[in-house]
Design a protein around this motif. Sequence first.
Motif, PDB file in Angstrom:
ATOM      1  N   HIS A 333     -32.916 -13.601   1.166  1.00 33.27           N
ATOM      2  CA  HIS A 333     -32.263 -12.681   2.104  1.00 33.27           C
ATOM      3  C   HIS A 333     -31.295 -13.391   3.041  1.00 33.27           C
ATOM      4  O   HIS A 333     -30.682 -12.743   3.902  1.00 33.27           O
ATOM      5  N   PHE A 334     -31.186 -14.705   2.902  1.00 31.30           N
ATOM      6  CA  PHE A 334     -30.280 -15.471   3.755  1.00 31.30           C
ATOM      7  C   PHE A 334     -29.509 -16.472   2.900  1.00 31.30           C
ATOM      8  O   PHE A 334     -30.014 -16.970   1.889  1.00 31.30           O
ATOM      9  N   ARG A 399     -33.954  -2.129   2.455  1.00 29.46           N
ATOM     10  CA  ARG A 399     -33.123  -0.948   2.185  1.00 29.46           C
ATOM     11  C   ARG A 399     -31.644  -1.351   2.177  1.00 29.46           C
ATOM     12  O   ARG A 399     -31.269  -2.368   2.794  1.00 29.46           O
ATOM     13  N   PRO A 400     -30.796  -0.609   1.502  1.00 25.49           N
ATOM     14  CA  PRO A 400     -29.369  -0.990   1.383  1.00 25.49           C
ATOM     15  C   PRO A 400     -28.664  -1.159   2.719  1.00 25.49           C
ATOM     16  O   PRO A 400     -27.754  -1.983   2.840  1.00 25.49           O
ATOM     17  N   VAL A 406     -29.392 -12.307  12.369  1.00 27.34           N
ATOM     18  CA  VAL A 406     -30.533 -12.408  13.283  1.00 27.34           C
ATOM     19  C   VAL A 406     -31.355 -11.129  13.290  1.00 27.34           C
ATOM     20  O   VAL A 406     -32.592 -11.167  13.358  1.00 27.34           O
ATOM     21  N   LEU A 407     -30.709  -9.976  13.212  1.00 28.42           N
ATOM     22  CA  LEU A 407     -31.433  -8.706  13.213  1.00 28.42           C
ATOM     23  C   LEU A 407     -32.299  -8.569  11.962  1.00 28.42           C
ATOM     24  O   LEU A 407     -33.428  -8.066  12.043  1.00 28.42           O
ATOM     25  N   ARG A 408     -31.781  -8.992  10.835  1.00 25.71           N
ATOM     26  CA  ARG A 408     -32.588  -8.954   9.611  1.00 25.71           C
ATOM     27  C   ARG A 408     -33.806  -9.856   9.756  1.00 25.71           C
ATOM     28  O   ARG A 408     -34.912  -9.485   9.358  1.00 25.71           O
ATOM     29  N   TYR A 409     -33.596 -11.008  10.334  1.00 26.64           N
ATOM     30  CA  TYR A 409     -34.693 -11.968  10.532  1.00 26.64           C
ATOM     31  C   TYR A 409     -35.744 -11.405  11.492  1.00 26.64           C
ATOM     32  O   TYR A 409     -36.948 -11.425  11.194  1.00 26.64           O
ATOM     33  N   GLY A 410     -35.281 -10.894  12.648  1.00 24.42           N
ATOM     34  CA  GLY A 410     -36.214 -10.493  13.692  1.00 24.42           C
ATOM     35  C   GLY A 410     -36.861  -9.140  13.491  1.00 24.42           C
ATOM     36  O   GLY A 410     -38.022  -8.951  13.861  1.00 24.42           O
ATOM     37  N   TYR A 411     -36.122  -8.178  12.887  1.00 29.62           N
ATOM     38  CA  TYR A 411     -36.629  -6.811  12.809  1.00 29.62           C
ATOM     39  C   TYR A 411     -37.091  -6.405  11.417  1.00 29.62           C
ATOM     40  O   TYR A 411     -37.882  -5.461  11.288  1.00 29.62           O
ATOM     41  N   GLU A 412     -36.616  -7.085  10.379  1.00 29.58           N
ATOM     42  CA  GLU A 412     -36.977  -6.687   9.024  1.00 29.58           C
ATOM     43  C   GLU A 412     -38.032  -7.612   8.403  1.00 29.58           C
ATOM     44  O   GLU A 412     -38.981  -7.139   7.777  1.00 29.58           O
ATOM     45  N   LEU A 413     -37.880  -8.921   8.584  1.00 27.10           N
ATOM     46  CA  LEU A 413     -38.743  -9.856   7.859  1.00 27.10           C
ATOM     47  C   LEU A 413     -39.925 -10.358   8.691  1.00 27.10           C
ATOM     48  O   LEU A 413     -41.065 -10.389   8.200  1.00 27.10           O
TER      49      LEU A 413
END
Length: 496
Positions: A333-334, A399-400, A406-413
């Motif tokens: 994801h990164f 989700r698409p 940073v938001l993907r890291y902190g809020y999704e994963l």
Amino acid sequence: MLRWPNVPMSHSRTARTSLMFVAVALACLAVSDIAITTSNPWKDLLQFFLGVVTPDFFSSEGLATALLRTVAFAFVGVTIGALSGFLLALVYRIRIVRTFCAFIRAIHELFWALIFLQFFGFHPLTGVLAIAIPYAGIFAKVYSEILDQVDPEPRNLLPVRTGVFSAFIYARIPDCWEQIRTYTSYRLECGLRSSAILGFVGLPTLGFYLESSFSQGFYSEAGAVLILFYVLIATIPLWVRPKLLPLYVIASPFFLGDGMPIIWGNVKRFFTEDIVPAPLRTGYGSEEFWPWITDLVVNQALPGIWNTLVLTQIALVATGLVTLLAFPLISRHFGNRVSRTGGHVLLVIARSTPEYILAYILLQLWGPSMLPAVVALALHNGGIIGHLIGRQTNGIRLRPDAPKGVLRYGYELIPRVYPSFLAFLFYRWEIIMRETAILGILGIYTLGFYVDSAIQNIQFDKAIILILITAMLNIGIDSLSRRIRSRLALQTMPTC
């Protein structure tokens, strides 16, 4: 009790526990000895890296032999440990068996080696038993947990008159064989690390040549030893094949080398005289025993326990920080394929380098303090957990319209992997404690420092008591870790 709305109790409890451990680590940091004491650490560090990129593989004639003996000690020790551990796992539900296994695995391989050196000397049996005994306790615990998780349904499908042994072979083993095989392979990698560091107490493995090269300032030779070790670990999937394992196991004893003949009189004297407390051995009785034990506890055991606990708690939280920073390096994801490949290389190096070797290198470069131990423990354990958490995130589908960066890291994963992260971290708490204690041999004032000092002064009675205290401390941490994992509803034995 007040709590934030819409926040599940388990999440609130997890957050409070995490903050409590961070607060304890910060308090420990305030009373710890964290410093760089060498006059020019960056110059020394640069010389070391130059040595790594310009390795000298031909300076030591015995390097190839040391490599073979490192592999041989690992195979023989892990094989004996695995077979013994499997037998113990079958009766692991018996309390005395669990207690025995907890005790033998709580004592680090180097402590076992120091004990056996006193009566076996530099005999191959010293290295083999130093690996096999603690590994037997570890295998017993893990194998029993794997066997307990087996689905009981296949047993119900067997004929009524099927014997217990046949049911075990045909209904339980096939269902968990892959887990047993995977964990045993991982333990072989750990065995190679354990075998290498046995060289620091004089056994002819790679650690012996690493210490010799570093102590003389031959960084190119030290770099060659490290590179050989990394190649050995990284290529395990290539040369450790199931069909070749019987050949390795049979051939390994022949590569252990020769040692001085065992003098069994020394063995008898060690157990009947050397480890008996001095006042009792000399006939003074209880009137001298209590001042003797009080002096040992006040001046050695308590300072050693305090420093061991302080260093452990700092290293535990530092490991968590390294893990949270490291797992995105290999997560799909990164980044891109090139960056993830580089991340894999970094984590392989971090988790393949034994804490003891890394702490030894950093102590030579930065001078004596707790800092090299904290960095060594955090990098090694953070590399292991970061690798596992990174692999776990690769199975998460976003989700698409999921945010990036940073938001993907902190809020999704992070919310999805945090329970697994804590489970791994608390599971390695005991391991970090074991390593913290043994790092005292390098000059850090943990329990290992006082054990090594007692052995150097031929005070084996004091050394054994301090080793027993170390074992009890590890057992206590293991018990506390299991309680916390249970309270937070974390997986008891995290797997990946």
